[in-house]
Design an enzyme around this catalytic site. Sequence first.
Site, PDB file in Angstrom:
ATOM      1  N   THR A 102     -56.242  40.233 143.499  1.00 27.88           N
ATOM      2  CA  THR A 102     -55.207  40.804 144.360  1.00 27.88           C
ATOM      3  C   THR A 102     -55.851  41.061 145.715  1.00 27.88           C
ATOM      4  OG1 THR A 102     -55.760  43.021 143.631  1.00 27.88           O
ATOM      5  CG2 THR A 102     -54.002  41.910 142.432  1.00 27.88           C
ATOM      6  N   LYS A 147     -41.487  60.556 150.799  1.00 27.56           N
ATOM      7  CA  LYS A 147     -40.741  61.597 150.080  1.00 27.56           C
ATOM      8  C   LYS A 147     -40.517  62.775 151.010  1.00 27.56           C
ATOM      9  CE  LYS A 147     -39.893  63.299 145.601  1.00 27.56           C
ATOM     10  NZ  LYS A 147     -40.297  63.569 144.255  1.00 27.56           N
ATOM     11  N   TRP A 200     -36.059  60.269 148.784  1.00 30.06           N
ATOM     12  CA  TRP A 200     -36.889  59.108 149.106  1.00 30.06           C
ATOM     13  C   TRP A 200     -36.351  58.380 150.333  1.00 30.06           C
ATOM     14  CZ3 TRP A 200     -41.339  58.907 146.758  1.00 30.06           C
ATOM     15  CH2 TRP A 200     -41.478  59.434 145.477  1.00 30.06           C
ATOM     16  N   GLU A 242     -50.083  38.981 140.337  1.00 33.73           N
ATOM     17  CA  GLU A 242     -49.927  39.144 138.888  1.00 33.73           C
ATOM     18  C   GLU A 242     -48.814  38.261 138.329  1.00 33.73           C
ATOM     19  OE1 GLU A 242     -50.312  41.464 141.149  1.00 33.73           O
ATOM     20  OE2 GLU A 242     -51.498  43.164 140.422  1.00 33.73           O
TER      21      GLU A 242
HETATM   22  P1  ADP Z   1     -51.453  42.901 147.405  1.00 34.02           P
HETATM   23  O1  ADP Z   1     -50.765  43.812 146.419  1.00 34.02           O
HETATM   24  O2  ADP Z   1     -52.904  43.153 147.451  1.00 34.02           O
HETATM   25  O3  ADP Z   1     -50.779  42.830 148.752  1.00 34.02           O
HETATM   26  P2  ADP Z   1     -50.055  40.572 146.536  1.00 34.02           P
HETATM   27  O4  ADP Z   1     -50.099  39.478 147.504  1.00 34.02           O
HETATM   28  O5  ADP Z   1     -50.086  40.247 145.107  1.00 34.02           O
HETATM   29  O6  ADP Z   1     -51.291  41.451 146.818  1.00 34.02           O
HETATM   30  O7  ADP Z   1     -48.790  41.469 146.893  1.00 34.02           O
HETATM   31  C1  ADP Z   1     -47.707  41.686 146.043  1.00 34.02           C
HETATM   32  C2  ADP Z   1     -46.806  42.713 146.643  1.00 34.02           C
HETATM   33  O8  ADP Z   1     -46.303  42.269 147.908  1.00 34.02           O
HETATM   34  C3  ADP Z   1     -45.557  42.984 145.832  1.00 34.02           C
HETATM   35  O9  ADP Z   1     -45.807  43.873 144.788  1.00 34.02           O
HETATM   36  C4  ADP Z   1     -44.629  43.575 146.892  1.00 34.02           C
HETATM   37  O10 ADP Z   1     -44.904  44.936 147.117  1.00 34.02           O
HETATM   38  C5  ADP Z   1     -44.999  42.816 148.119  1.00 34.02           C
HETATM   39  N1  ADP Z   1     -44.037  41.733 148.336  1.00 34.02           N
HETATM   40  C6  ADP Z   1     -44.170  40.432 148.029  1.00 34.02           C
HETATM   41  N2  ADP Z   1     -43.094  39.722 148.419  1.00 34.02           N
HETATM   42  C7  ADP Z   1     -42.233  40.597 148.997  1.00 34.02           C
HETATM   43  C8  ADP Z   1     -40.938  40.497 149.594  1.00 34.02           C
HETATM   44  N3  ADP Z   1     -40.306  39.341 149.727  1.00 34.02           N
HETATM   45  N4  ADP Z   1     -40.367  41.632 150.029  1.00 34.02           N
HETATM   46  C9  ADP Z   1     -40.989  42.814 149.936  1.00 34.02           C
HETATM   47  N5  ADP Z   1     -42.207  42.976 149.405  1.00 34.02           N
HETATM   48  C10 ADP Z   1     -42.830  41.889 148.927  1.00 34.02           C
END
Ligand code: ADP
Length: 542
Positions: A185, A440, A445, A330
Site C-alpha cells: 500500500t 467530527k 460527521w 487490497e
Molecule cells: P493508500 O491507501 O496508501 O493511498 P491505495 O492506493 O490502495 O493506497 O488507496 C486506496 C484508497 O484510495 C481507498 O481506500 C480510498 O480511500 C481511496 N480511493 C481510491 N479511489 C477513490 C475514488 N474514486 N474516490 C475516492 N477515494 C478513492
Amino acid sequence: MYGQMMFKPLLISSLLEHAANFHADTAIISKNLDTSLHTTNWGEVSANAKRFAKALNALNVQHGDCVATLAWNNYRHVEAWYAISGSGLICHTINPRLFPEQLIFIVNDAKDRVLIFDKTFLPLILAIKTHISNVETFICLDAYDEDIKQALPEVQFYDDLVQQQTADYDWPEFDELTASSLCYTSGTTGHPKGVLYSHRSTVLHTLAACIPDSLNLSAQDVMLPVVPMFHVHAWGSPYAAAMVGCTLILPGPYLDGESLVKMIDDYQVTVALGVPTIWQGLISAAQKLGSQLCSMTRNVVGGSACPPSMIATFKQDYHCETIHAWGMTEASPLGTVNQLKAKHKDLSASEQAEIRLSQGRPPFGIQVRIVNQENDTTSIQQDVGAIGNLQIKGHWIVKHYFGASDALLTSDGWFDTGDIARLNSDGYLTISDRAKDLIKSGGEWISSVELENIAMGHPEVAMAAVIAAKHEKWDERPVLVAVKQPNSPITEMEILDYYHDKIAKWQIPDKVIFVDAIPLSGTGKMLKRKLREDFVNILLDS
Ligand code: ADP
C-alpha cells in the site's frame, strides 16, 4: 460429479501468449529516459519476456522468490514483469517515491532476491544497498552503461541478458493459486503493507477490467497508462492490454501535462488512466497548447475522489467521458466502476452527469456492503443511501497482508476498507471519505471530500485539501488548505462565501490557508497526514 470440461489454470503468462498469438504486430510505444521513443509490439515483447525468463532461471532463484522492480512504465518493465510472474517468480513492483527507510523496509520484508531498476534510480539503489543484504543480483533495465558499471560493479544489464538468450521457452504450467506479484500500500495513511496477488486473482481481475461496463476495452484501443506500474500494477492495465491486444503507449517518467498531451495527440490515444492530480496537469496543458485531445474517448480516474468540475471539463471541452472508479491495493485494485445502465439512457445530460459523479458499481466478482461501524458484522445497513463503513468481498480481494498471521477479515469473511460510503438503489457506490479523514464536529460527521469538491469548483482554486483541525468547543472543525490558480487575487472570505449556497452553514470550513503546493504521496494523492501535522492546532493557536 465434476463437469467434463478442460481445465487450464488461469496464469498470467497466458495473457501474453494470447497477445503474441493474435496481436503480435500491435504496437507498444515507449518513451525512454532520454525522451527518445522506442517502438516494439506484442510479438517482440513476448519473445523478450521468454528470453528474460530464461536469464532469470539461470540466476540463483527458486520458484516463489521475489524479484523486485523499481522502474517507470516502459517496454522493458512490461517484458520483465511478464517474465518474472510467468516463470513462477513473484514480481514485486516498488514505488520509488517512498522514503528510503520505507524502501529498505519493504525490500527486506519481501526478501527480494533480485532488484531490477531503471537507470534513474541508481542513486536510490546506492543509498539503500548496504541495508538490503538479501538482494543478490542487481539488473539495470537498459543497455550496457559504463558509468553505472563503475558505480555498481556487480550490476548486470537487461539488454545483455536478453540478447544472450533465445526465445525457445515454454511458459511453465503450475497451480493458478500460486503467488504472482506483490504490491505494498502506498502508505497514504500509515506504514506500507504487502498484498500478495495470485495468478488466478490477477486473471479474473483482468477479465473484469476489460468488460464494457468497466473500461470497455478492445483491440481497437490505444491505451495510455499514466498511473505507474508500481501503483497496483498500473491498475492492471498492462494485463488488460494484453488480454484485448490493444496498443500500449508507455510514458516513462514523463508524466507532466505537456508530455502527456503530446503523446495523446501523436499516437491518437483513446483511453488513459490516472489519478486526479494527473488530469489536472493534463487539462492545464491542453488549454495552454490548444489541444482538443480529439482521439481520447474516455479517461479513467481513481485513487482519490474525482472533483465534479473535472468530469464536466472533460465532457464539455474535450468530449471525453470520465470513468470514475474506486479501488485499493487490497482489491487488485478494481472495486467499482462508473458506467451507466440502460435505464439511464433517456435521462437528461445533467441527470446522467449526476450519476457519473459516484464511484460506480461493482463488476461481477465483487460484493459490497455498508455496515454501521468498522469491522462490524452484525449491523449491516439495509437502508438504501445510509452512510457507513464499506466492506468488500470477492475473487481479487486480500485475505491476509503479506507475512502477517493475524486475521484481517471480519468473522464472516469481509474486508473492511476503512472507507465511509453509501450505496444507492441501483448499486452505485459513493465514497464520502476515508474514515481517518472524516471531520467530527460537535458529534456530527463532515466529509472532507465534499468540501474539497466545492472548493475545486471555484475557477480560481487549483487544488484543495480539507483537514480536521482541533477545536476547543466542537472537538474538530474543517480547515481548507488551498492552492490558488497562478496570479489569482482570491481571498479567504471570497472562498468561504462561495460555500454559502452549496452546503449547510455549520459544515463550511472555519478557515482557509493558502499554500504554494499541497504535498503529494508517492502515488500522486494529497498527503493529508502531513497537512494535519502542520495545521492541526491552527484553530487553537488563533
Ligand atoms: P493508500 O491507501 O496508501 O493511498 P491505495 O492506493 O490502495 O493506497 O488507496 C486506496 C484508497 O484510495 C481507498 O481506500 C480510498 O480511500 C481511496 N480511493 C481510491 N479511489 C477513490 C475514488 N474514486 N474516490 C475516492 N477515494 C478513492
